[in-house]
Scaffold this motif. Structure first.
Motif, PDB file in Angstrom:
ATOM      1  N   TYR A  38     110.319 -27.570  96.114  1.00  0.00           N
ATOM      2  CA  TYR A  38     110.206 -27.326  94.673  1.00  0.00           C
ATOM      3  C   TYR A  38     110.839 -25.996  94.283  1.00  0.00           C
ATOM      4  O   TYR A  38     110.956 -25.071  95.096  1.00  0.00           O
ATOM      5  CB  TYR A  38     108.733 -27.282  94.266  1.00  0.00           C
ATOM      6  N   GLY A  39     111.183 -25.902  93.000  1.00  0.00           N
ATOM      7  CA  GLY A  39     111.647 -24.634  92.445  1.00  0.00           C
ATOM      8  C   GLY A  39     113.151 -24.448  92.542  1.00  0.00           C
ATOM      9  O   GLY A  39     113.857 -25.171  93.254  1.00  0.00           O
ATOM     10  N   ALA A  40     113.639 -23.446  91.812  1.00  0.00           N
ATOM     11  CA  ALA A  40     115.078 -23.186  91.771  1.00  0.00           C
ATOM     12  C   ALA A  40     115.622 -22.807  93.145  1.00  0.00           C
ATOM     13  O   ALA A  40     116.772 -23.117  93.478  1.00  0.00           O
ATOM     14  CB  ALA A  40     115.365 -22.068  90.763  1.00  0.00           C
ATOM     15  N   ASP A  41     114.780 -22.140  93.971  1.00  0.00           N
ATOM     16  CA  ASP A  41     115.242 -21.734  95.303  1.00  0.00           C
ATOM     17  C   ASP A  41     114.820 -22.718  96.385  1.00  0.00           C
ATOM     18  O   ASP A  41     115.123 -22.524  97.569  1.00  0.00           O
ATOM     19  CB  ASP A  41     114.738 -20.327  95.642  1.00  0.00           C
ATOM     20  N   GLY A  42     114.089 -23.778  96.005  1.00  0.00           N
ATOM     21  CA  GLY A  42     113.683 -24.795  96.976  1.00  0.00           C
ATOM     22  C   GLY A  42     112.609 -24.359  97.943  1.00  0.00           C
ATOM     23  O   GLY A  42     112.362 -25.029  98.950  1.00  0.00           O
TER      24      GLY A  42
END
Length: 266
Positions: free
Chosen positions: A54-58
């Protein structure tokens, strides 16, 4: 050795073996009923999912515990009303970098009107309304009431159960700033039952959001066994899941699923 002695030993062995055989048959039948989403069986499933990416940085990950009571209600001699509820409890970390959120998601409540007997062709089916109740925590709620239609159809042939569950939910009411809801959920599934209450299930849980035009598609494989705890029947299972598609900043790659279902046969 006398015939009477031999007969007594055989009778003793049968007395020991028959309850075990009956228990195995009961476990097989309960596993078969659990493979049917609208079976005439009271059950309380707990399903814990772990997903990451999850998230922009994974780097974010999430645990989702779905509490899913199933309550069949006899309406007439020929028809049941089956209530299926999904209550998600969520804990996530680094979905928004450096933060953690915990809370509940919105409740999905389905009702299936279903014939008690399969059709002449062996089809088991149910249809009815589905509701999205905005009961979730601020971080996990659509803050909007939703409603729509749901249906399930399946067949059970020998050790196999295969079918599909589908629903579509639209937002209901709300002002101009309210969340738009227009989503389709599609779940094909196949289960193979083994002796001793063991079963293996393969399914996918596709959700398509017509507002954002994004797809969520985990593919799940789970192995479970019906056993007893304190004399009560329980199904315990575990498996893996793979995200074939997900929205931007959504889950990615492999995840895991653990299940425990308490059963209350009539």
């Amino acid at each position: 050795m006398s015939k009477s002695s031999t007969l007594l030993k055989a009778a003793g062995a049968a007395a020991t073996l028959l309850p075990a055989m009956a228990a195995a048959q009961d476990a097989d039948e309960l596993a078969r009923q659990l493979a049917n989403p609208i079976a005439n069986l009271y059950s309380l499933p707990f399903q814990l999912n772990y997903d990451e990416g999850y998230g922009a940085d994974g780097e974010g990950h999430r645990y989702t515990l779905n509490i899913q009571p199933v309550i069949p209600i006899s309406l007439t001699e020929d028809w049941n009303l089956v209530s299926r509820t999904i209550i998600p409890a969520i804990s996530q970390t680094d979905v928004m970098p450096g933060t953690t959120q915990k809370g509940y998601g919105d409740i999905v409540q389905s009702f299936f009107f279903s014939p008690k007997a399969p059709t002449s062709g062996g089809l088991i089916w149910g249809v009815g309304p589905v509701f999205l109740l905005p009961t979730g925590s601020e971080e996990f709620s659509a803050d909007q009431f939703g409603a729509g239609l749901t249906a399930v159809g399946l067949k059970q042939a020998g050790p196999w159960t295969f079918g599909t569950l589908i629903n579509h939910i639209w937002d209901v009411g709300g002002g101009e700033d309210a969340t738009e809801i227009d989503a389709t959920f599609f779940q094909p599934f196949a289960t193979y039952g083994f002796d001793g209450g063991w079963s293996a299930t393969l399914n996918s849980e596709l959700t398509y959001d017509w507002v954002s035009e994004e797809t969520s598609l985990p593919i799940n494989f789970n192995v479970s066994k019906v056993t007893t705890i304190g004399g009560a029947p329980v199904s315990i299972g575990a498996g893996v899941r793979y995200w074939a598609d997900a929205p931007d900043n959504g889950p990615d790659g492999w995840g895991a699923r653990v299940t425990m279902t308490f059963m209350y046969p009539k």
